[in-house]
Each structure stands twice: as C-alpha cells, then as structure tokens.
Write an enzyme that holds these catalytic residues in place. Structure first.
Site, PDB file in Angstrom:
ATOM      1  N   HIS A   1       0.855  -1.145   0.105  1.00 21.41           N
ATOM      2  CA  HIS A   1       0.245  -0.043   0.017  1.00 21.41           C
ATOM      3  C   HIS A   1       0.886   1.306   0.087  1.00 21.41           C
ATOM      4  O   HIS A   1       1.741   1.178   0.945  1.00 21.41           O
ATOM      5  CB  HIS A   1      -1.050   0.006   1.270  1.00 21.41           C
ATOM      6  CG  HIS A   1      -2.295   0.886   1.082  1.00 21.41           C
ATOM      7  ND1 HIS A   1      -3.282   0.718   0.274  1.00 21.41           N
ATOM      8  CD2 HIS A   1      -1.993   2.237   1.373  1.00 21.41           C
ATOM      9  CE1 HIS A   1      -3.955   1.884   0.408  1.00 21.41           C
ATOM     10  NE2 HIS A   1      -3.334   3.009   0.985  1.00 21.41           N
ATOM     11  N   ALA A   2       0.612   2.078  -1.156  1.00 24.01           N
ATOM     12  CA  ALA A   2       1.728   3.169  -1.165  1.00 24.01           C
ATOM     13  C   ALA A   2       1.683   4.164   0.102  1.00 24.01           C
ATOM     14  O   ALA A   2       0.796   4.281   0.787  1.00 24.01           O
ATOM     15  CB  ALA A   2       1.139   4.073  -2.393  1.00 24.01           C
TER      16      ALA A   2
ATOM     17  N   HIS B   1      -0.042  12.256  -5.511  1.00 21.18           N
ATOM     18  CA  HIS B   1      -0.622  12.342  -4.082  1.00 21.18           C
ATOM     19  C   HIS B   1       0.757  11.981  -3.134  1.00 21.18           C
ATOM     20  O   HIS B   1       0.721  12.525  -2.151  1.00 21.18           O
ATOM     21  CB  HIS B   1      -1.571  11.057  -4.029  1.00 21.18           C
ATOM     22  CG  HIS B   1      -2.137  10.911  -2.799  1.00 21.18           C
ATOM     23  ND1 HIS B   1      -3.228  11.394  -2.223  1.00 21.18           N
ATOM     24  CD2 HIS B   1      -1.645  10.042  -1.504  1.00 21.18           C
ATOM     25  CE1 HIS B   1      -3.452  10.960  -1.103  1.00 21.18           C
ATOM     26  NE2 HIS B   1      -2.466  10.200  -0.601  1.00 21.18           N
ATOM     27  N   GLU B   2       1.589  10.864  -3.443  1.00 23.39           N
ATOM     28  CA  GLU B   2       2.609  10.485  -2.183  1.00 23.39           C
ATOM     29  C   GLU B   2       3.539  11.757  -2.165  1.00 23.39           C
ATOM     30  O   GLU B   2       4.130  12.156  -1.234  1.00 23.39           O
ATOM     31  CB  GLU B   2       3.293   9.373  -2.615  1.00 23.39           C
ATOM     32  CG  GLU B   2       2.302   7.923  -2.719  1.00 23.39           C
ATOM     33  CD  GLU B   2       1.523   7.876  -1.366  1.00 23.39           C
ATOM     34  OE1 GLU B   2       2.020   8.414  -0.198  1.00 23.39           O
ATOM     35  OE2 GLU B   2       0.458   7.379  -1.467  1.00 23.39           O
TER      36      GLU B   2
ATOM     37  N   HIS C   1       2.847  14.434  -0.051  1.00 23.74           N
ATOM     38  CA  HIS C   1       2.993  14.361   1.285  1.00 23.74           C
ATOM     39  C   HIS C   1       4.295  14.668   1.750  1.00 23.74           C
ATOM     40  O   HIS C   1       4.789  15.443   2.684  1.00 23.74           O
ATOM     41  CB  HIS C   1       2.782  12.646   1.846  1.00 23.74           C
ATOM     42  CG  HIS C   1       1.385  12.250   1.863  1.00 23.74           C
ATOM     43  ND1 HIS C   1       0.412  12.949   2.546  1.00 23.74           N
ATOM     44  CD2 HIS C   1       0.904  11.292   1.522  1.00 23.74           C
ATOM     45  CE1 HIS C   1      -0.695  12.352   2.424  1.00 23.74           C
ATOM     46  NE2 HIS C   1      -0.297  11.024   1.850  1.00 23.74           N
TER      47      HIS C   1
ATOM     48  N   GLU D   1      -3.681  14.555   2.891  1.00 11.18           N
ATOM     49  CA  GLU D   1      -4.139  13.880   1.773  1.00 11.18           C
ATOM     50  C   GLU D   1      -4.509  14.752   0.584  1.00 11.18           C
ATOM     51  O   GLU D   1      -4.572  14.241  -0.664  1.00 11.18           O
ATOM     52  CB  GLU D   1      -5.452  12.961   2.396  1.00 11.18           C
ATOM     53  CG  GLU D   1      -4.829  12.127   3.549  1.00 11.18           C
ATOM     54  CD  GLU D   1      -3.849  11.106   3.212  1.00 11.18           C
ATOM     55  OE1 GLU D   1      -3.582  10.826   2.189  1.00 11.18           O
ATOM     56  OE2 GLU D   1      -3.253  10.816   4.159  1.00 11.18           O
TER      57      GLU D   1
ATOM     58  N   HIS E   1      -6.517   0.227   5.443  1.00 12.17           N
ATOM     59  CA  HIS E   1      -6.585   0.958   6.500  1.00 12.17           C
ATOM     60  C   HIS E   1      -7.367   0.471   7.849  1.00 12.17           C
ATOM     61  O   HIS E   1      -7.108   1.120   8.783  1.00 12.17           O
ATOM     62  CB  HIS E   1      -7.282   2.291   6.047  1.00 12.17           C
ATOM     63  CG  HIS E   1      -6.700   3.173   4.926  1.00 12.17           C
ATOM     64  ND1 HIS E   1      -6.704   2.450   3.500  1.00 12.17           N
ATOM     65  CD2 HIS E   1      -6.120   4.320   4.625  1.00 12.17           C
ATOM     66  CE1 HIS E   1      -6.019   3.132   2.707  1.00 12.17           C
ATOM     67  NE2 HIS E   1      -5.495   4.173   3.367  1.00 12.17           N
TER      68      HIS E   1
ATOM     69  N   TYR F   1      -9.729  11.046   4.044  1.00  8.60           N
ATOM     70  CA  TYR F   1      -9.673  11.154   2.377  1.00  8.60           C
ATOM     71  C   TYR F   1     -11.021  11.805   1.948  1.00  8.60           C
ATOM     72  O   TYR F   1     -11.051  12.234   1.092  1.00  8.60           O
ATOM     73  CB  TYR F   1      -9.738   9.608   2.098  1.00  8.60           C
ATOM     74  CG  TYR F   1      -8.288   9.074   2.565  1.00  8.60           C
ATOM     75  CD1 TYR F   1      -7.155   9.331   1.944  1.00  8.60           C
ATOM     76  CD2 TYR F   1      -8.147   7.985   3.546  1.00  8.60           C
ATOM     77  CE1 TYR F   1      -5.870   8.794   2.251  1.00  8.60           C
ATOM     78  CE2 TYR F   1      -7.204   7.404   3.900  1.00  8.60           C
ATOM     79  CZ  TYR F   1      -5.995   7.812   3.267  1.00  8.60           C
ATOM     80  OH  TYR F   1      -4.739   7.190   3.543  1.00  8.60           O
TER      81      TYR F   1
HETATM   82  O1  X8Z Z   1      -4.323   5.291   1.043  1.00  8.12           O
HETATM   83  C1  X8Z Z   1      -4.219   6.120   0.134  1.00  8.12           C
HETATM   84  C2  X8Z Z   1      -3.024   6.854  -0.251  1.00  8.12           C
HETATM   85  C3  X8Z Z   1      -1.846   6.727   0.616  1.00  8.12           C
HETATM   86  S1  X8Z Z   1      -2.272   7.857   2.039  1.00  8.12           S
HETATM   87  C4  X8Z Z   1      -2.301   5.854  -1.432  1.00  8.12           C
HETATM   88  N1  X8Z Z   1      -5.449   6.642  -0.247  1.00  8.12           N
HETATM   89  C5  X8Z Z   1      -6.585   6.145   0.067  1.00  8.12           C
HETATM   90  C6  X8Z Z   1      -6.786   4.480  -0.294  1.00  8.12           C
HETATM   91  O2  X8Z Z   1      -6.109   4.121  -1.179  1.00  8.12           O
HETATM   92  O3  X8Z Z   1      -7.756   4.145  -0.062  1.00  8.12           O
HETATM   93  C7  X8Z Z   1      -5.449   7.731  -1.452  1.00  8.12           C
HETATM   94  C8  X8Z Z   1      -7.076   7.961  -1.450  1.00  8.12           C
HETATM   95  C9  X8Z Z   1      -7.652   6.922  -0.508  1.00  8.12           C
HETATM   96 ZN    ZN Z   2      -1.944   9.885   1.617  1.00  9.58          ZN
END
Ligand code: X8Z
Ligand code: ZN
Length: 606
Positions: free
Chosen positions: A347-348, A376-377, A380, A405, A505, A515
């Site tokens: 997960h990024a 997005h990254e 951060h 975010e 998450h 988000y």
């Molecule tokens: O988790 C993330 C990023 C890292 S903070 C890739 N996002 C959420 C997800 O993937 O569920 C970005 C948008 C929503």
């Molecule tokens: Zn993020």
C-alpha cells in the site's frame, strides 16, 4: 508504524524512553497543582523526548514495511509498545494541565500531545504490550495476504482482474471473494484491539476511540461529525446521478441477472477491489463523443515511461512551482517497484524518516491511476519538508489530516491536456468535445470515492462506540456500503467474514475521514490556486504547472504545519474557513447536466 504518510502526530509520540523524572503518577490528578511554567516546561521536555527517537522508530517501521517477516514484525511490535507507553504517559501528563491557564501555543501543544496516539492503551503494561502485538500482527496479516489455511494471494494480480474490462463477471467475482479470505482471521484480534484502545481513550477523558479521532479537528467531536454529513449532503445528488448512470450502463453490459436496475450495484463490477474508485470502468460508461479523449495510460505506455520516470515527472511538477528538488537519498532509498523475492507492504506511503530523509514506498503500476497516486505521495513529502524545516516538533503535521491527503491530489488535478502538452507527453489539446469524457474519468475517481471516504470511519466510529457490536461487524459494514454507496456484495456474506479487514486502512489503523475531507478540500485548493493564477476558464481545464507565484501561495500554507487551527490555514489559502463542496460541484457542473439528461427516463435510487 502503520501509517500511510509518516504522520507527524503518530511519529511525534513515537518514542522509546522517558527520562527518570518523567515518571509523575498520572493517576494523582487531584493532588496535582500545576502552574503555567510547569506546563511550558513539560511541553518543552515532551518535544525533546519525541525528537530523540523519532528517526529510529521510523527506520524500524520502514524496515518492517519493506521486509515483512516474523522478525521485523516482532521488532516493530517492540518499538510500537515503547511508543505507546511513552505516548500514553505524555498524554496523561498533558491532561493534568487541562485547567491551567496557558498561552495559545502551550495549550495547542498540550492538546496535540493528548490526542497524539491513534490507539491509546490504558496505563497497564500488559495491555500496552498486547495492543502493540495485535496491531503489528494485523498489519503483517494484510501485507502477507494469506488465508487462515496458508493459501496466499497477490492483491496486485487480483486487482488487475477486477480492473480488466475484458474479464468476465465470474472471474471478477472470484478475485473479489479470494481477497476477502485474508481477513476473517483478523476479526478476534480486531475486537480485542477495540476493547483495549477504548479503555485507553477513556483514561484520557474521551468517550471512546472514535470520539478521540473526531476530536482532532479544532472543533467539538460532534460538530465535526455533523460537518462531514453537511458536506456529504451537498454532494449526494451528484453521486446519485453518477451511480444511476453507471448502474444503467453496467446493466446493458452484464444484463438484468447480474446488475438489476432497482438494486444496489454488485461491488465486484466497478473496476476496483473495494469499489472506491471507478475509473477502470471508464470505457463502459463513457459519453460517446466524436473526439477521442486522452487515454493517459496509453500515453505513458507509448512514451515508454518507466516507474522512475513517472516519479521524476511528478517531482518536476513540484519543482516547476518553485519547490526544491527532492534529496538524493529519496532516489536511493525509495521503493518504486514491487520486489519478487520478499514480501512488501505494497500500500503506497510517503515517509519523512528524518528532517532530511524523505521516501516513498509504492509498488507502481505503469498506468494513469498510479501516475496520480505518485503525485499524491509526493504531495506528502513536499508538505513534510515544508513544515519540518519551519516548525517545532509538535507542529510538524498538516493543518488537519485531510490537508495532508489533499496536496498531491490538488497538484494532480492539473494533469489535463493543457499540462500534458506543455511537458511534451501529448501533441495536441483535445477540443471542448473532449471535456465530458475527461470529466467523467475524473468523476469516476473523485465523486465515486466520496461515500466510501465517509463510511469507513462511520463503521469504525460505530464499532468503537459499541453501536455496531462485535457479532455484527460485517453486517454493519454492508449496511453502510449499501446505504451510502448503493452497492452490495456479489455473494452472501455472514459474520464468519470480516470484509472491512480486507481494506488496508482497517488492519492498518489509519483513520479514513481524512480522505473524504481531502476529496472536498482539493477542489477548494484547486479553485483558489487557479484564481490566484488569474485563470478564468472552466476549472477542469486549469493547470497551475510552472506558476511560481501560485507555488509560493501553496508553500505558505504548507509551512504553517499544524501551528494554527485548520480553519485559519484554509482561510489563508482560499478566503473561506469552511469545508465547502461548491468547488467540487462547480468543477463537475457540466457533467451533472449531462448525467441528468442521461438519467431522464431511468429510475434512480436503490
Ligand atoms: O491510502 C491512500 C494513499 C496513501 S495515503 C495511497 N489513499 C486512500 C486509499 O487508497 O484507500 C488515497 C485515496 C484513498
Ligand atoms: Zn496519502
């Protein structure tokens, strides 16, 4: 550490040891008569303690995330135990100053310390240890992606099937089911984790852990929940128009048996493992126009961009705004490509391991979706560097977590034809007939996401408060998925399943309201920055690339870190101190007109 960007709030309570005279008995609140000077001295000491082990804990977390083994898991559990212990000690001490009159900064920092942990434990050493072990194991369980019998699955491969417009609905359904076999084994420990964290939150004076999470927004916890609902109600008609159109098109593709016109949409047909972003089904739902709109995935492939080139291109956007390039170590230490010889938490995420050491960890796929995620990254990383260089330890975070975010996403809203032509990726900007398809692509990402962004924490708030009891975890999840997203599970689910655990998450314990906020805020930011650039056309055609004045305006907000309430940061940037969905609604206004026209003779709703 199970955070997505290395969040200042978490890492600032990422500590290993308190000094001997730190050991005030926090249970003796009654006898404690503190002065303003005591409070100031405590805050100073807390900042020193936090600074001391910050880099070490981040390095431990980095190694665990990049090499998921039982050993790194144990090391991380130990570090996390120490961090929670210190975080709890500091928070309890901060609480002792609740009634002491202090200056603005001291009060703000005391509050930050009190709310620093995502999952506080009670003071009991056994429970601190148990909580640390549970959270490390949950994280590793997700990263490994194996079911309870040891069969393992690769999330990337399963996601590719769900995203593939050519795959059959049976193939998609099978991929969907397979990924959800990794989470039932999380259920018991998740329940125990909730119990312990709630105990810890109560000791700090919060009703439960959900109340703690909602208290981090410079307003009362209840007011925050109401604000989220207020904004959701602003965007709901737009979401419902999109859902209605998408369901109708999927019905044409798969037939009444698979997608019924009066039912929620089956969750495996929306192109994404969690049905949270729908851009992969663009071809199925796109407006038909004379002109082909730009297919960025194809552009990237045609130009032969490798993973690192995609990252360089994103960095170039930020430097075009006047930001310094990322340090050499970023390129040496980041992970861009999924290794084949060991398990990585794919997960990024973006990290500030120290004030000079910035990295991302991402298993990049060479497509448009991940090109946006790279921005997005990096958002951060640039945010982290801006506040790390300007702010004291306790203010090294974003105005609120939604701001963190939103920054990279704001930049990515400028990835349109105007920009792609400017950097030489395409030769020609498509004329206005390409606008609707472009808006549809973006909406499938941004608008489709909104109810998901809202409901993940509605589920957790319910779990923490007990409103969703442990024997209804899965039912509670699907009730919310149906209510807000208008989707349903493709096969019957029951309480042997634990479908929330199949979303990173949840086992990773990263709050998710951020988000939802980010998806509203990024349009407010985009509109404000385009205004500042003197841009006057439709918002989706604006690109801020290369505009140093706009970059300076953005940087001014990033540098504030969390030194001021987020409403003030927002005011500085946009002229308003309110979360406001009119920007996203303006952006998609032409699409809304089109959707409503399409839906004219359809019966919407579920
Ligand atoms: O988790 C993330 C990023 C890292 S903070 C890739 N996002 C959420 C997800 O993937 O569920 C970005 C948008 C929503
Ligand atoms: Zn993020």
């Amino acid at each position: 550490m199970k955070s997505i960007f290395k969040p200042a709030l978490l890492s600032l309570l990422v500590l290993s040891a308190c000094s001997a005279d730190d050991k005030t008995d926090a249970t003796q609140t009654d006898q404690f008569s503190a002065t303003k000077q005591d409070a100031i001295a405590f805050v100073k000491e807390a900042e020193e303690v936090i600074t001391k082990d910050y880099e070490y804990i981040n390095q431990t977390a980095w190694v665990q995330a990049n090499f998921v083994t039982s050993d790194t898991n144990a090391l991380m559990a130990r570090a996390s135990e120490q961090m929670t212990k210190t975080g709890v000690e500091l928070a309890l001490k901060a609480k002792q100053f609740n009634d002491v009159e202090v200056d603005f900064d001291t009060r703000r920092k005391l509050e930050i310390i009190k709310m620093g942990l995502v999952l506080p434990a009670p003071e009991s050493a056994d429970k601190v240890k148990e909580l640390a072990e549970i959270t490390s194991n949950l994280d590793a369980t997700y990263a490994k992606g194996c079911d309870e019998y040891g069969e393992c699955f690769n999330l990337g491969e399963l996601s590719t099937i769900i995203a593939d417009p050519e795959a059959t609905h049976e193939e998609k359904r099978s991929a969907w089911i397979k990924w959800r076999t990794v989470s039932p084994q999380m259920r018991k420990s998740y329940q125990r984790m909730v119990e312990i964290a709630n105990e810890g939150s109560k000791e700090l004076g919060f009703a439960d852990t959900g109340a703690l999470w909602r208290s981090k927004y410079d307003m009362p916890a209840d007011a925050f929940a109401e604000d989220m609902d207020r904004v959701w109600n602003q965007v709901k008609p737009l979401y419902e128009s999109l859902q209605c159109h998408v369901r109708a098109r999927l019905n044409s593709k798969y037939g009444d048996e698979v997608v019924a016109l009066d039912q929620p949409i089956p969750a495996h047909l929306l192109g994404n493992m969690w049905a949270q972003g729908w851009s992969n089904i663009f071809e199925d739902v796109a407006p038909v126009t004379d002109v082909q709109s730009t297919d960025l995935t194809k552009v990237l492939a045609d130009k032969g961009l490798k993973e690192i080139d995609m990252v360089k291109t994103a960095e170039n956007f930020f430097t075009s705004l006047g930001f310094e390039p990322l340090p050499e170590t970023f390129w040496e230490r980041s992970l861009f490509v999924e290794p084949t010889d060991h398990t990585v938490q794919c997960h990024a995420s973006a990290w500030d391991v120290s004030t000079t050491d910035y990295r991302i960890k991402m298993c990049i796929k060479k497509n448009a979706e991940d090109f946006v995620v790279i921005h997005h990254e990096l958002g951060h990383n640039f945010y982290q560097r801006a506040y790390n260089l300007k702010q004291p330890m306790l203010y090294r975070g974003s105005a609120n977590d939604g701001f963190h975010e939103a920054i990279g996403d704001t930049i990515a809203l400028s990835i349109n034809d105007t920009y792609l032509k400017e950097i030489g990726l395409i030769d020609q900007v498509s004329d206005e007939s390409g606008d609707l398809p472009y808006l549809m692509r973006t909406a499938l990402d941004k608008v489709a996401f909104l109810p998901f962004g809202l409901l993940v924490d509605k589920w957790r708030w319910g779990v923490f408060s007990g409103e969703i009891p442990a024997d209804q975890y899965n039912k509670g999840w699907w009730d919310l998925r149906t209510k807000y997203q208008g989707i349903q599970a493709p096969v019957a689910r029951n309480e042997n399943d634990f479908d929330p655990g199949a979303k990173y998450h949840v086992p990773g314990n990263t709050p998710y309201s951020r988000y939802f906020l980010a998806h509203i805020l990024q349009f407010q930011f985009h509109r404000a920055l385009c205004d500042a650039a003197g841009y006057e056309g439709p918002l989706h055609r604006c690109s801020i690339y290369g505009n140093k004045e706009v970059g300076a305006k953005l940087n001014a907000m990033l540098e504030m870190g969390m030194s001021k309430p987020w409403q003030e940061a927002l005011q500085t940037m946009t002229g308003s101190d309110q979360l406001d969905a009119t920007a996203i609604l303006d952006y998609f206004a032409p699409l809304k007109v089109w959707l409503d026209e399409q839906n004219k003779n359809r019966s919407c709703g579920w």
